[in-house]
Enzyme design. Structure first.
Site, PDB file in Angstrom:
ATOM      1  CG  ASP A 141      -2.015   0.986   1.208  1.00  0.00           C
ATOM      2  OD1 ASP A 141      -2.317   1.447   0.107  1.00  0.00           O
ATOM      3  OD2 ASP A 141      -2.550   1.334   2.275  1.00  0.00           O
ATOM      4  CB  CYS A 199     -26.104  -8.018   0.386  1.00  0.00           C
ATOM      5  SG  CYS A 199     -25.488  -7.091   1.799  1.00  0.00           S
ATOM      6  CB  CYS A 202     -21.341  -1.822   2.504  1.00  0.00           C
ATOM      7  SG  CYS A 202     -21.604  -2.366   0.812  1.00  0.00           S
ATOM      8  CB  CYS A 206     -22.052   4.616   3.779  1.00  0.00           C
ATOM      9  SG  CYS A 206     -20.815   5.916   3.704  1.00  0.00           S
ATOM     10  CB  CYS A 222     -14.891   7.905   2.155  1.00  0.00           C
ATOM     11  SG  CYS A 222     -14.216   6.555   3.093  1.00  0.00           S
ATOM     12  CB  CYS A 249     -15.234   5.044   8.788  1.00  0.00           C
ATOM     13  SG  CYS A 249     -16.984   4.595   8.780  1.00  0.00           S
ATOM     14  CB  CYS A 256     -19.837  -6.563   5.257  1.00  0.00           C
ATOM     15  SG  CYS A 256     -19.621  -7.848   4.015  1.00  0.00           S
TER      16      CYS A 256
HETATM   17  S1  SF4 Z   1     -19.642  -5.746   0.549  1.00  0.00           S
HETATM   18 FE1  SF4 Z   1     -20.740  -6.883   2.178  1.00  0.00          FE
HETATM   19  S2  SF4 Z   1     -22.300  -5.396   2.903  1.00  0.00           S
HETATM   20 FE2  SF4 Z   1     -21.568  -4.667   0.894  1.00  0.00          FE
HETATM   21  S3  SF4 Z   1     -22.992  -5.542  -0.585  1.00  0.00           S
HETATM   22 FE3  SF4 Z   1     -21.253  -6.956  -0.446  1.00  0.00          FE
HETATM   23  S4  SF4 Z   1     -21.926  -8.479   1.078  1.00  0.00           S
HETATM   24 FE4  SF4 Z   1     -23.279  -6.694   1.343  1.00  0.00          FE
END
Ligand code: SF4
Length: 354
Positions: A141, A199, A202, A206, A222, A249, A256
């Site tokens: 990184d 899903c 996230c 946020c 962010c 954060c 998730c």
């Molecule tokens: S990163 Fe995790 S929280 Fe985000 S959409 Fe994918 S499974 Fe869901």
């Protein structure tokens, strides 16, 4: 015959590299080639929208990021590794928006991961060099490297809608590192499929709504970017949304579902230092510059710098429940030499006193 022997030798070496990686404490390892053009397009679109904010370094390296041979001449393969970092006993949501305590991203509570990973990767290169001559370079990184795209190609996981790399066994609480090498090692199968499905936890959770959509993170909103990379005055409309998050954060990881499978790290270096996992905002706000430098020695928190550390805590104090202790703490920094700090302190006082 010679070619066959060479191929067999490289296959054996790749197996050994994986064994040595595990011995060094890496949790996953994969090997891939250097074809990253598909991700180059994604990066270009992201930069075009100025989603990188003030991280100008994302732009200035041109195609070095997506063309590994431009970054390190002679690169044929990339060894990608991951190491879990979640410290044992990590509190998750318990500290989020706590009325008095600070939230510091889980990756940043212990020793700087750059140092930990680089040391291990260098040991791995030394081990490889004992087996065969090679020109190799390690990255953590710190250079223009598309680490998540590389890890996905190397079979370590998939890039989730939160733009982090996800792994079914480890969720997303892990660091990545790479070795660029001239060895013609056999490559691993890329990770197939994307297990985010329908899903969108996230994106929905946020706090500052930094996702423009799946895989589209606007860094300028962010909290990780704002509290670490960004050195200016934090937009006023975002401050109340930051809660008590003073360095980084974790929200898009905490919520998730795959992080139910995250494992605690076995690496002592990632354990929290200086009680950073359970500190009161007013205590952290009272640190002098000398204390800040001493207590963040070898920690990723140094990256923010003292002024931004105070700026971030001032915002969190403005979002905390009003107490005499908090008002006194803010008043104690009202005449701080830095205009940036003073402005955030005044904003925080205004939140409480109107
Ligand atoms: S990163 Fe995790 S929280 Fe985000 S959409 Fe994918 S499974 Fe869901």
């Amino acid at each position: 015959m010679e070619i066959k022997n060479k191929t067999t030798g490289l296959l054996k070496l790749s197996r050994e590299i994986k064994k040595w990686s595990k011995e060094l404490g890496f949790n996953n390892v994969g090997i891939t080639d250097i074809e990253l053009r598909q991700h180059e397009k994604y990066l270009e679109r992201w930069l075009k929208r100025d989603f990188q904010g003030e991280m100008e370094y994302m732009k200035i390296h041109g195609k070095k990021r997506s063309r590994p041979e431009k970054l390190f001449k002679g690169t044929k393969r990339i060894i990608s590794v991951s190491i879990d970092y979640l410290p044992p006993g990590h509190k998750g949501t318990e500290l989020l928006d706590h009325p008095k305590k600070a939230y510091i991203a889980s990756y940043a509570q212990g020793r700087d991961y750059h140092k930990v990973l680089r040391k291990k990767l260098k040991l791995l290169v030394e081990r490889i060099k004992l087996a065969t001559p090679t020109s190799s370079r390690v990255f953590v990184d710190s250079a223009p490297v598309l680490e998540k795209a590389i890890a996905e190609k190397a079979g370590i996981g998939w890039i989730g809608k939160n733009t982090l790399l996800l792994n079914k066994r480890a969720g997303s609480y892990f660091f990545l590192g790479e070795i660029y090498t001239d060895l013609d090692l056999p490559i691993d199968e890329p990770f197939e499929g994307n297990h985010c499905g329908s899903c969108s936890a996230c994106i929905d959770i946020c706090p500052t709504k930094a996702f423009e959509g799946p895989y589209q993170l606007d860094s300028r909103k962010c909290i990780s970017y704002l509290t670490i990379e960004f050195k200016g005055s934090i937009p006023k409309e975002l401050r109340p949304l930051m809660g008590n998050r003073i360095f980084g954060c974790d929200d898009c990881q905490i919520y998730c579902p795959w992080n139910k499978f995250a494992k605690f790290s076995k690496e002592d270096d990632f354990r929290p230092r200086n009680n950073l996992e359970n500190s009161e905002l007013v205590d952290l706000f009272s640190w002098s510059k000398e204390e800040f430098l001493k207590k963040t020695e070898g920690s990723p928190i140094r990256r923010a710098g003292y002024e931004c550390w105070l700026r971030n805590i001032a915002i969190a104090l403005g979002n905390a429940d009003k107490t005499k202790k908090i008002i006194d703490a803010l008043n104690s920094r009202k005449n701080f030499p830095s205009a940036l700090v003073r402005e955030h302190v005044n904003w925080a006082l205004n939140q409480h006193l109107g």
